[in-house]
Design a protein around this motif. Structure first.
Motif, PDB file in Angstrom:
ATOM      1  N   ALA A   1      -4.136  11.510 -34.468  1.00 38.01           N
ATOM      2  CA  ALA A   1      -4.552  12.799 -33.913  1.00 38.01           C
ATOM      3  C   ALA A   1      -3.365  13.758 -33.968  1.00 38.01           C
ATOM      4  O   ALA A   1      -2.281  13.431 -33.480  1.00 38.01           O
ATOM      5  CB  ALA A   1      -5.028  12.624 -32.481  1.00 38.01           C
ATOM      6  N   CYS A   2      -3.558  14.928 -34.568  1.00 34.50           N
ATOM      7  CA  CYS A   2      -2.491  15.920 -34.710  1.00 34.50           C
ATOM      8  C   CYS A   2      -2.890  17.222 -34.029  1.00 34.50           C
ATOM      9  O   CYS A   2      -3.983  17.746 -34.262  1.00 34.50           O
ATOM     10  CB  CYS A   2      -2.205  16.189 -36.184  1.00 34.50           C
ATOM     11  SG  CYS A   2      -1.623  14.737 -37.089  1.00 34.50           S
ATOM     12  N   VAL A   3      -1.998  17.741 -33.192  1.00 34.05           N
ATOM     13  CA  VAL A   3      -2.193  19.018 -32.523  1.00 34.05           C
ATOM     14  C   VAL A   3      -1.287  20.032 -33.211  1.00 34.05           C
ATOM     15  O   VAL A   3      -0.086  19.811 -33.329  1.00 34.05           O
ATOM     16  CB  VAL A   3      -1.856  18.926 -31.019  1.00 34.05           C
ATOM     17  CG1 VAL A   3      -2.037  20.281 -30.341  1.00 34.05           C
ATOM     18  CG2 VAL A   3      -2.718  17.865 -30.333  1.00 34.05           C
ATOM     19  N   SER A   4      -1.871  21.140 -33.686  1.00 32.31           N
ATOM     20  CA  SER A   4      -1.130  22.167 -34.414  1.00 32.31           C
ATOM     21  C   SER A   4      -1.200  23.504 -33.686  1.00 32.31           C
ATOM     22  O   SER A   4      -2.131  23.764 -32.924  1.00 32.31           O
ATOM     23  CB  SER A   4      -1.708  22.352 -35.822  1.00 32.31           C
ATOM     24  OG  SER A   4      -1.591  21.186 -36.572  1.00 32.31           O
TER      25      SER A   4
ATOM     26  N   VAL B   1       2.319  18.249 -34.094  1.00 33.38           N
ATOM     27  CA  VAL B   1       2.763  16.952 -33.573  1.00 33.38           C
ATOM     28  C   VAL B   1       1.599  15.977 -33.713  1.00 33.38           C
ATOM     29  O   VAL B   1       0.449  16.354 -33.552  1.00 33.38           O
ATOM     30  CB  VAL B   1       3.244  17.034 -32.101  1.00 33.38           C
ATOM     31  CG1 VAL B   1       4.516  17.860 -32.001  1.00 33.38           C
ATOM     32  CG2 VAL B   1       2.171  17.607 -31.202  1.00 33.38           C
ATOM     33  N   CYS B   2       1.900  14.713 -34.028  1.00 30.51           N
ATOM     34  CA  CYS B   2       0.850  13.727 -34.287  1.00 30.51           C
ATOM     35  C   CYS B   2       1.030  12.486 -33.415  1.00 30.51           C
ATOM     36  O   CYS B   2       2.150  12.118 -33.058  1.00 30.51           O
ATOM     37  CB  CYS B   2       0.854  13.321 -35.753  1.00 30.51           C
ATOM     38  SG  CYS B   2       0.461  14.682 -36.873  1.00 30.51           S
ATOM     39  N   PHE B   3      -0.099  11.837 -33.132  1.00 32.95           N
ATOM     40  CA  PHE B   3      -0.129  10.659 -32.271  1.00 32.95           C
ATOM     41  C   PHE B   3      -1.034   9.607 -32.906  1.00 32.95           C
ATOM     42  O   PHE B   3      -2.141   9.913 -33.331  1.00 32.95           O
ATOM     43  CB  PHE B   3      -0.673  11.026 -30.886  1.00 32.95           C
ATOM     44  CG  PHE B   3       0.081  12.147 -30.241  1.00 32.95           C
ATOM     45  CD1 PHE B   3       1.200  11.887 -29.463  1.00 32.95           C
ATOM     46  CD2 PHE B   3      -0.302  13.459 -30.439  1.00 32.95           C
ATOM     47  CE1 PHE B   3       1.915  12.918 -28.885  1.00 32.95           C
ATOM     48  CE2 PHE B   3       0.402  14.503 -29.866  1.00 32.95           C
ATOM     49  CZ  PHE B   3       1.512  14.240 -29.087  1.00 32.95           C
TER      50      PHE B   3
ATOM     51  N   MET C   1       4.785  16.165 -26.795  1.00 29.34           N
ATOM     52  CA  MET C   1       5.902  16.104 -27.692  1.00 29.34           C
ATOM     53  C   MET C   1       6.339  17.538 -27.985  1.00 29.34           C
ATOM     54  O   MET C   1       5.513  18.413 -28.203  1.00 29.34           O
ATOM     55  CB  MET C   1       5.491  15.387 -28.982  1.00 29.34           C
ATOM     56  CG  MET C   1       6.595  15.273 -29.971  1.00 29.34           C
ATOM     57  SD  MET C   1       6.114  14.376 -31.474  1.00 29.34           S
ATOM     58  CE  MET C   1       5.838  12.753 -30.817  1.00 29.34           C
ATOM     59  N   VAL C   2       7.635  17.775 -28.022  1.00 31.58           N
ATOM     60  CA  VAL C   2       8.196  19.106 -28.230  1.00 31.58           C
ATOM     61  C   VAL C   2       8.881  19.162 -29.596  1.00 31.58           C
ATOM     62  O   VAL C   2       9.610  18.253 -29.965  1.00 31.58           O
ATOM     63  CB  VAL C   2       9.215  19.456 -27.128  1.00 31.58           C
ATOM     64  CG1 VAL C   2       9.842  20.815 -27.374  1.00 31.58           C
ATOM     65  CG2 VAL C   2       8.560  19.408 -25.755  1.00 31.58           C
TER      66      VAL C   2
ATOM     67  N   TYR D   1      10.021  27.015 -29.193  1.00 35.33           N
ATOM     68  CA  TYR D   1       9.507  25.650 -29.311  1.00 35.33           C
ATOM     69  C   TYR D   1       7.996  25.617 -29.156  1.00 35.33           C
ATOM     70  O   TYR D   1       7.367  26.556 -28.674  1.00 35.33           O
ATOM     71  CB  TYR D   1      10.165  24.711 -28.295  1.00 35.33           C
ATOM     72  CG  TYR D   1       9.719  24.923 -26.857  1.00 35.33           C
ATOM     73  CD1 TYR D   1       8.554  24.330 -26.381  1.00 35.33           C
ATOM     74  CD2 TYR D   1      10.465  25.687 -25.976  1.00 35.33           C
ATOM     75  CE1 TYR D   1       8.143  24.517 -25.077  1.00 35.33           C
ATOM     76  CE2 TYR D   1      10.064  25.874 -24.670  1.00 35.33           C
ATOM     77  CZ  TYR D   1       8.897  25.282 -24.228  1.00 35.33           C
ATOM     78  OH  TYR D   1       8.489  25.470 -22.937  1.00 35.33           O
ATOM     79  N   PHE D   2       7.428  24.498 -29.607  1.00 35.06           N
ATOM     80  CA  PHE D   2       6.010  24.192 -29.467  1.00 35.06           C
ATOM     81  C   PHE D   2       5.911  22.830 -28.807  1.00 35.06           C
ATOM     82  O   PHE D   2       6.631  21.905 -29.166  1.00 35.06           O
ATOM     83  CB  PHE D   2       5.328  24.164 -30.834  1.00 35.06           C
ATOM     84  CG  PHE D   2       3.995  23.468 -30.837  1.00 35.06           C
ATOM     85  CD1 PHE D   2       2.902  24.035 -30.205  1.00 35.06           C
ATOM     86  CD2 PHE D   2       3.834  22.255 -31.459  1.00 35.06           C
ATOM     87  CE1 PHE D   2       1.670  23.390 -30.199  1.00 35.06           C
ATOM     88  CE2 PHE D   2       2.612  21.598 -31.463  1.00 35.06           C
ATOM     89  CZ  PHE D   2       1.531  22.171 -30.832  1.00 35.06           C
ATOM     90  N   CYS D   3       5.031  22.711 -27.846  1.00 31.77           N
ATOM     91  CA  CYS D   3       4.765  21.441 -27.189  1.00 31.77           C
ATOM     92  C   CYS D   3       3.274  21.180 -27.281  1.00 31.77           C
ATOM     93  O   CYS D   3       2.465  22.020 -26.873  1.00 31.77           O
ATOM     94  CB  CYS D   3       5.211  21.502 -25.726  1.00 31.77           C
ATOM     95  SG  CYS D   3       4.923  19.959 -24.829  1.00 31.77           S
TER      96      CYS D   3
END
Length: 111
Positions: free
Chosen positions: A85-88, A99-101, A1-2, A9-11
């Motif tokens: 689950a969140c990637v920071s 971004v979270c899933f 996710m972007v 930007y962050f992906c």
């Protein structure tokens, strides 16, 4: 996710299946002529009540570059259905983007 960071930007994302996270990835692309410095990624998993159940940082990169990434960052764990689950992405200790899933198990349908 972007997602936009205001100056690029962050992906971020996770790879695996159902509730199993094999690894995460995180990439940061700043606007032209801007460098990414002192950066680190983080995976946080929260249960359905919002409490943290798992956390994992990438190594911290103290230098600067025109593009930065962590891929893959091995996790290799199962989590309960309903966890998020969140990637920071962090720069100089400050979270820049996240971004979270939602983790779920999809029951295969019968033919």
């Amino acid at each position: 996710m972007v997602v936009s960071t205001g100056n690029g930007y962050f992906c971020g994302g996770i790879f695996g299946y159902d509730k199993y996270i094999d690894y995460l990835f995180a990439t940061r692309q700043p606007a032209p002529a801007i460098q990414v410095c002192d950066y680190q990624g983080h995976l946080a998993v929260h249960n359905s009540s919002g409490s943290s159940s798992y956390g994992q940082y990438t190594s911290r990169h103290s230098g600067c570059s025109l593009r930065a990434w962590f891929d893959p960052v091995w996790t290799q764990r199962n989590f309960p259905t309903g966890d998020t689950a969140c990637v920071s992405w962090f720069e100089s200790g400050t979270r820049l983007a996240c971004v979270c899933f939602y983790l779920t198990y999809d029951t295969p349908s019968a033919p």
